[in-house]
Write a protein that holds these residues in place. Structure first.
Motif, PDB file in Angstrom:
ATOM      1  N   LYS A  34       0.606  -0.997  -0.149  1.00 17.28           N
ATOM      2  CA  LYS A  34      -0.057   0.064   0.064  1.00 17.28           C
ATOM      3  C   LYS A  34       0.688   0.848   0.336  1.00 17.28           C
ATOM      4  O   LYS A  34       1.741   1.670   0.810  1.00 17.28           O
ATOM      5  CB  LYS A  34      -0.548   0.124   1.247  1.00 17.28           C
ATOM      6  CG  LYS A  34      -2.000  -0.922   1.519  1.00 17.28           C
ATOM      7  CD  LYS A  34      -3.297  -0.989   2.331  1.00 17.28           C
ATOM      8  CE  LYS A  34      -4.155  -1.967   2.618  1.00 17.28           C
ATOM      9  NZ  LYS A  34      -4.914  -1.384   1.422  1.00 17.28           N
ATOM     10  N   PHE A  35       0.360   2.146  -0.962  1.00 19.85           N
ATOM     11  CA  PHE A  35       0.895   3.326  -0.857  1.00 19.85           C
ATOM     12  C   PHE A  35       0.522   4.530  -1.362  1.00 19.85           C
ATOM     13  O   PHE A  35      -0.650   3.920  -1.908  1.00 19.85           O
ATOM     14  CB  PHE A  35       2.148   3.275  -2.111  1.00 19.85           C
ATOM     15  CG  PHE A  35       3.256   1.954  -2.418  1.00 19.85           C
ATOM     16  CD1 PHE A  35       4.235   1.632  -1.459  1.00 19.85           C
ATOM     17  CD2 PHE A  35       3.194   0.936  -3.051  1.00 19.85           C
ATOM     18  CE1 PHE A  35       4.816   1.518  -1.931  1.00 19.85           C
ATOM     19  CE2 PHE A  35       3.437  -0.147  -3.585  1.00 19.85           C
ATOM     20  CZ  PHE A  35       4.391  -0.433  -2.923  1.00 19.85           C
ATOM     21  N   ILE A  50       7.179  -1.051 -12.025  1.00 15.91           N
ATOM     22  CA  ILE A  50       7.924  -1.219 -11.287  1.00 15.91           C
ATOM     23  C   ILE A  50       7.599  -2.870 -11.001  1.00 15.91           C
ATOM     24  O   ILE A  50       8.008  -3.896 -11.089  1.00 15.91           O
ATOM     25  CB  ILE A  50       8.445  -0.653  -9.580  1.00 15.91           C
ATOM     26  CG1 ILE A  50       9.087   0.557  -9.916  1.00 15.91           C
ATOM     27  CG2 ILE A  50       8.740  -1.377  -8.474  1.00 15.91           C
ATOM     28  CD1 ILE A  50       8.937   0.885  -8.823  1.00 15.91           C
ATOM     29  N   PHE A  51       6.552  -3.029 -11.831  1.00 20.80           N
ATOM     30  CA  PHE A  51       5.516  -4.208 -10.848  1.00 20.80           C
ATOM     31  C   PHE A  51       5.265  -5.106 -12.087  1.00 20.80           C
ATOM     32  O   PHE A  51       4.367  -5.865 -12.147  1.00 20.80           O
ATOM     33  CB  PHE A  51       4.121  -4.071  -9.342  1.00 20.80           C
ATOM     34  CG  PHE A  51       4.168  -3.418  -8.773  1.00 20.80           C
ATOM     35  CD1 PHE A  51       5.316  -4.633  -7.903  1.00 20.80           C
ATOM     36  CD2 PHE A  51       5.047  -2.763  -8.146  1.00 20.80           C
ATOM     37  CE1 PHE A  51       4.870  -4.115  -6.231  1.00 20.80           C
ATOM     38  CE2 PHE A  51       5.400  -2.102  -7.119  1.00 20.80           C
ATOM     39  CZ  PHE A  51       5.142  -2.936  -5.573  1.00 20.80           C
ATOM     40  N   ASP A  52       5.198  -4.441 -13.539  1.00 26.03           N
ATOM     41  CA  ASP A  52       5.190  -5.030 -14.440  1.00 26.03           C
ATOM     42  C   ASP A  52       5.342  -6.334 -15.068  1.00 26.03           C
ATOM     43  O   ASP A  52       4.639  -7.026 -15.023  1.00 26.03           O
ATOM     44  CB  ASP A  52       5.486  -4.047 -15.730  1.00 26.03           C
ATOM     45  CG  ASP A  52       4.823  -3.539 -16.514  1.00 26.03           C
ATOM     46  OD1 ASP A  52       4.121  -3.018 -15.935  1.00 26.03           O
ATOM     47  OD2 ASP A  52       5.513  -2.368 -16.899  1.00 26.03           O
ATOM     48  N   LYS A  88      12.197  -1.616  -1.875  1.00 30.41           N
ATOM     49  CA  LYS A  88      13.105  -0.592  -2.738  1.00 30.41           C
ATOM     50  C   LYS A  88      13.095   0.283  -3.692  1.00 30.41           C
ATOM     51  O   LYS A  88      13.515   1.594  -3.664  1.00 30.41           O
ATOM     52  CB  LYS A  88      14.216  -0.768  -2.510  1.00 30.41           C
ATOM     53  CG  LYS A  88      15.378  -1.978  -0.766  1.00 30.41           C
ATOM     54  CD  LYS A  88      16.228  -2.494  -0.938  1.00 30.41           C
ATOM     55  CE  LYS A  88      17.198  -3.133   0.410  1.00 30.41           C
ATOM     56  NZ  LYS A  88      18.089  -3.755  -0.139  1.00 30.41           N
ATOM     57  N   GLU A  89      12.783  -0.473  -4.702  1.00 29.80           N
ATOM     58  CA  GLU A  89      12.259   0.552  -5.661  1.00 29.80           C
ATOM     59  C   GLU A  89      11.350   0.836  -5.674  1.00 29.80           C
ATOM     60  O   GLU A  89      11.633   2.378  -6.529  1.00 29.80           O
ATOM     61  CB  GLU A  89      11.731  -1.097  -6.815  1.00 29.80           C
ATOM     62  CG  GLU A  89      12.887  -1.351  -8.026  1.00 29.80           C
ATOM     63  CD  GLU A  89      14.325  -1.552  -7.932  1.00 29.80           C
ATOM     64  OE1 GLU A  89      14.324  -0.315  -8.633  1.00 29.80           O
ATOM     65  OE2 GLU A  89      15.318  -1.203  -7.659  1.00 29.80           O
ATOM     66  N   VAL A  90      10.174   1.028  -5.605  1.00 31.75           N
ATOM     67  CA  VAL A  90       9.185   2.047  -4.996  1.00 31.75           C
ATOM     68  C   VAL A  90       9.957   3.583  -4.229  1.00 31.75           C
ATOM     69  O   VAL A  90       9.050   4.636  -4.843  1.00 31.75           O
ATOM     70  CB  VAL A  90       7.364   1.391  -4.111  1.00 31.75           C
ATOM     71  CG1 VAL A  90       6.927   2.422  -4.097  1.00 31.75           C
ATOM     72  CG2 VAL A  90       7.447   0.110  -5.591  1.00 31.75           C
ATOM     73  N   GLY A  91      10.090   2.933  -3.207  1.00 28.06           N
ATOM     74  CA  GLY A  91      11.036   3.822  -2.964  1.00 28.06           C
ATOM     75  C   GLY A  91      12.501   5.117  -3.341  1.00 28.06           C
ATOM     76  O   GLY A  91      12.717   5.754  -3.045  1.00 28.06           O
ATOM     77  N   ILE A  93      11.171   6.903  -5.940  1.00 27.95           N
ATOM     78  CA  ILE A  93      10.189   7.212  -6.468  1.00 27.95           C
ATOM     79  C   ILE A  93       9.387   8.228  -5.147  1.00 27.95           C
ATOM     80  O   ILE A  93       9.559   8.751  -4.534  1.00 27.95           O
ATOM     81  CB  ILE A  93       8.629   7.183  -7.087  1.00 27.95           C
ATOM     82  CG1 ILE A  93       8.700   5.636  -7.848  1.00 27.95           C
ATOM     83  CG2 ILE A  93       8.304   8.034  -7.402  1.00 27.95           C
ATOM     84  CD1 ILE A  93       8.029   5.162  -8.138  1.00 27.95           C
ATOM     85  N   GLU A  94      10.357   9.840  -5.663  1.00 23.27           N
ATOM     86  CA  GLU A  94       9.845  11.020  -4.775  1.00 23.27           C
ATOM     87  C   GLU A  94       8.493  11.101  -4.532  1.00 23.27           C
ATOM     88  O   GLU A  94       7.716  10.993  -5.296  1.00 23.27           O
ATOM     89  CB  GLU A  94      10.288  12.015  -4.886  1.00 23.27           C
ATOM     90  CG  GLU A  94      10.914  13.801  -4.633  1.00 23.27           C
ATOM     91  CD  GLU A  94      11.674  14.688  -5.108  1.00 23.27           C
ATOM     92  OE1 GLU A  94      10.740  15.730  -4.600  1.00 23.27           O
ATOM     93  OE2 GLU A  94      11.834  14.374  -5.488  1.00 23.27           O
ATOM     94  N   GLY A  95       8.611  11.487  -2.633  1.00 22.96           N
ATOM     95  CA  GLY A  95       7.364  11.571  -2.553  1.00 22.96           C
ATOM     96  C   GLY A  95       5.941  10.905  -2.106  1.00 22.96           C
ATOM     97  O   GLY A  95       4.458  11.311  -1.655  1.00 22.96           O
ATOM     98  N   VAL A  96       6.304   9.500  -2.227  1.00 28.57           N
ATOM     99  CA  VAL A  96       5.935   7.898  -1.984  1.00 28.57           C
ATOM    100  C   VAL A  96       5.677   7.413  -0.301  1.00 28.57           C
ATOM    101  O   VAL A  96       6.627   8.203  -0.193  1.00 28.57           O
ATOM    102  CB  VAL A  96       6.353   6.911  -3.224  1.00 28.57           C
ATOM    103  CG1 VAL A  96       5.814   5.934  -1.982  1.00 28.57           C
ATOM    104  CG2 VAL A  96       6.365   7.627  -4.210  1.00 28.57           C
TER     105      VAL A  96
END
Length: 99
Positions: A34-35, A50-52, A88-91, A93-96
């Motif tokens: 959840k983001f 990222i999740f493709d 880590k990959e989603v992290g 992305i700025e502002g998440v």
């Protein structure tokens, strides 16, 4: 030095997360991420990319005022390392905000 401390803090966080995941999850399993992100199509697309390759199921919901979007992603994961990889990959992305 500050950058080094930040990196060490992140490493400790992910080490503890891995320990907790292994205590509470039985792998392999479906895992829910959840983001919360500012409502920008570019940022949503970055998360989706990222999740493709993980055969994801996405659910998105905008806040009342439309300023933020909550993104729920469910994927099948093999182990805690795979869970952490996606965090880590989603992290990056700025502002998440990761929940």
């Amino acid at each position: 030095m500050e950058q080094e401390n930040k990196k060490q803090t992140q490493e400790n966080f992910y080490k503890k997360l891995k320990e907790e995941l292994n205590k509470v999850e039985k792998f392999p399993t479906n895992f829910t991420y959840k983001f919360i992100i500012p409502t920008e199509h570019k940022k949503i697309a970055e998360i989706q990319k990222i999740f493709d390759d993980a055969n994801p199921q996405f659910q998105m919901r905008e806040s009342k005022n439309g300023k933020y979007t909550s993104v729920t992603v469910v994927i099948y994961v093999i182990d805690a390392d795979q869970v952490i990889h996606f965090y880590k990959e989603v992290g990056k992305i700025e502002g998440v905000i990761m929940l």
